[in-house]
Motif scaffolding. Sequence first.
Motif: not given
Lengths: 328, 328
Positions: B28-29, B16-23
């Motif tokens: 996911k990891e 979903a949107p509203h999440v930075s790539k880093a987070v």
Amino acid sequence: MAGVTPKTVSRALNDAPHVSKAVRQKVKEAAAELDYLPNLAAQSLIARRSYLIGLTYERPSPSYVVDLQNGALGRLEDGRYRLVVLPFAHVASRPDELGRLLLRAGLDGVLLAPPACDQPVLLDMLERHKLPFGRITPHSELDRGIVVTMDEAAAGHAVAAHLLSLGHRRIGIILGDPSHAASVGRMEGYRRAFGDAGATIDERLMVTGDFTYDVGYSAARELLGLAPRPTAILAQNDDMAAAAIAAARDLGLAVPGDLSVAGFDNSEVSRTAWPQITTINQPVRQMAWDAADRLIAALDGKSDVPGPKRRDHAHELLVRASTAPPPD
Amino acid sequence: MAGVTPKTVSRALNDAPHVSKAVRQKVKEAAAELDYLPNLAAQSLIARRSYLIGLTYERPSPSYVVDLQNGALGRLEDGRYRLVVLPFAHVASRPDELGRLLLRAGLDGVLLAPPACDQPVLLDMLERHKLPFGRITPHSELDRGIVVTMDEAAAGHAVAAHLLSLGHRRIGIILGDPSHAASVGRMEGYRRAFGDAGATIDERLMVTGDFTYDVGYSAARELLGLAPRPTAILAQNDDMAAAAIAAARDLGLAVPGDLSVAGFDNSEVSRTAWPQITTINQPVRQMAWDAADRLIAALDGKSDVPGPKRRDHAHELLVRASTAPPPD
DNA sequence: CGAGAATCGGTAAACGTTGACATAAAACTA
DNA sequence: TAGTTTTATGTCAACGTTTACCGATTCTCG
């Protein structure tokens, strides 16, 4: 249902105490009237169980699949648990993928038919995630999970001994898919029977099939093209045995006059073939029932009283019209 | 996952949107690391759907059941929906019981095979509870629900016309279970074919079976005991056709030399029998796929673009080795 | 008749996730 | 640089049940 809290409804419908008979009756009537059914997702959420049992299999034979299903369903029939079917091809090459599929399916437990039941990687995954599993006729690591077995080697011995006792010595063998442990077990029984009869297996009369009719047909043609021809064929399942009969007929050979054929599984085709095929009855239905039974007992926490985690079922040799003494 | 709210986890895993790539990456990891899987019951609760599709059937023929299942599963294979099997015997005598079973199973939708798909009482219940359903080869009330059909009468016509065109006139007919509408449709086609050929059906050559091998065998014995004997047998499914072949052989008759036999369904047994049986291919797999496809489209709200709710599939006459001109 | 027990009904919280909404931070715009 | 939009993150409530707990009423028995 004016003036009654959800809690009371819950109590009334679940026959829990703390509800007067009058209210219980009223609630039940109203529920029937309004076609009310409790939300299973909410119940699952709080109970921490889905009441779903998975069944995974790979073997293509329809009658085997249906026997498995019916056996399991027979045990589930009160409707509390539901059966989710999850066939999966080529488990051997990607057991982890099947594992993920099963884990994501939200199951309370899963029944594993061959060859999935013999994949250590899969068992590891299920154990790690604490997903209980029942294994139907596994061949290795018999101490893991709930296990229902049949002695394949003994069954293989029985059917081979039958042909040997009729006097056959040149016996062609059509093996199943070598990645199925069943294939190995049955072969082991064949070998023992030959040994017991003082006969030896001619490796040139062994052909590898894959349990399917079409490949079985080619294998049979190959065997029947040899000189001298075998007087009998041991096929590792009934589909391939039926194929062997068709191959013989296409070559103008009579069964069992010129060639005896024996199969394995007591599947539908062994009864609908002509002549009916001598085979081994694997009590697939009962084994599936049994595995489901013990899996559910474990899920319901009744596993304190269960007896052994492993249970053996007996095979049965069914001598039918496709086998007879060799010609002359 | 310190310092991250469940909400963020949900967003990250659902892309979903509203999440930075880093987070997102980190979440996911961590999820993979911890073997975290979202709770399906909680998701179901909020989404108001179970992602369960039911499949109910009654017909005992294993290959039919497996074709149905595989067809439906083929469409479900992305794993979002799961297939629950709910066989049910004798629908005709207690359709309401099946209805309760289906409604209590917490399904998002259900696929109905014959004869359940033709039970008005059942359809009423499902409609009242707003449980969407797909009907596979129904024969009545074709405007209710999602419908996938095959023209059974046309198929019956084709197979009967085949025998008539070979020159047969004394044709025995083994009917299926009369409570299955399919049986009626096929018979209608037979009648039309006889009419078109200027022939008439001898009612004394009609026997009622129930689609099973065993009853088919008795029926065939009965027909073959008549004098003069029929020169061909039209069986309403392949199991009964295989039984007719066996009955003929047990009487010393050659197929197709002395007797032609035609079946219906293109089931496994029609290919594994010897000779292979002339039959009608009912595209069961495709029909089940199609029904599942349209059911899911409806569930996913894509039903705005669907085209007609009904779709017809073509039959196919498979002429094989069990039919030939009559003797002399 | 009164003490204790059993019965009845109700309230609050929890199950694990997501939708609606609010706020904080960062990135643009003029 | 101040104002404005965009993006990121967090909070609250809700989904529909059940469990835990609490008070109120009724019953039992000395």
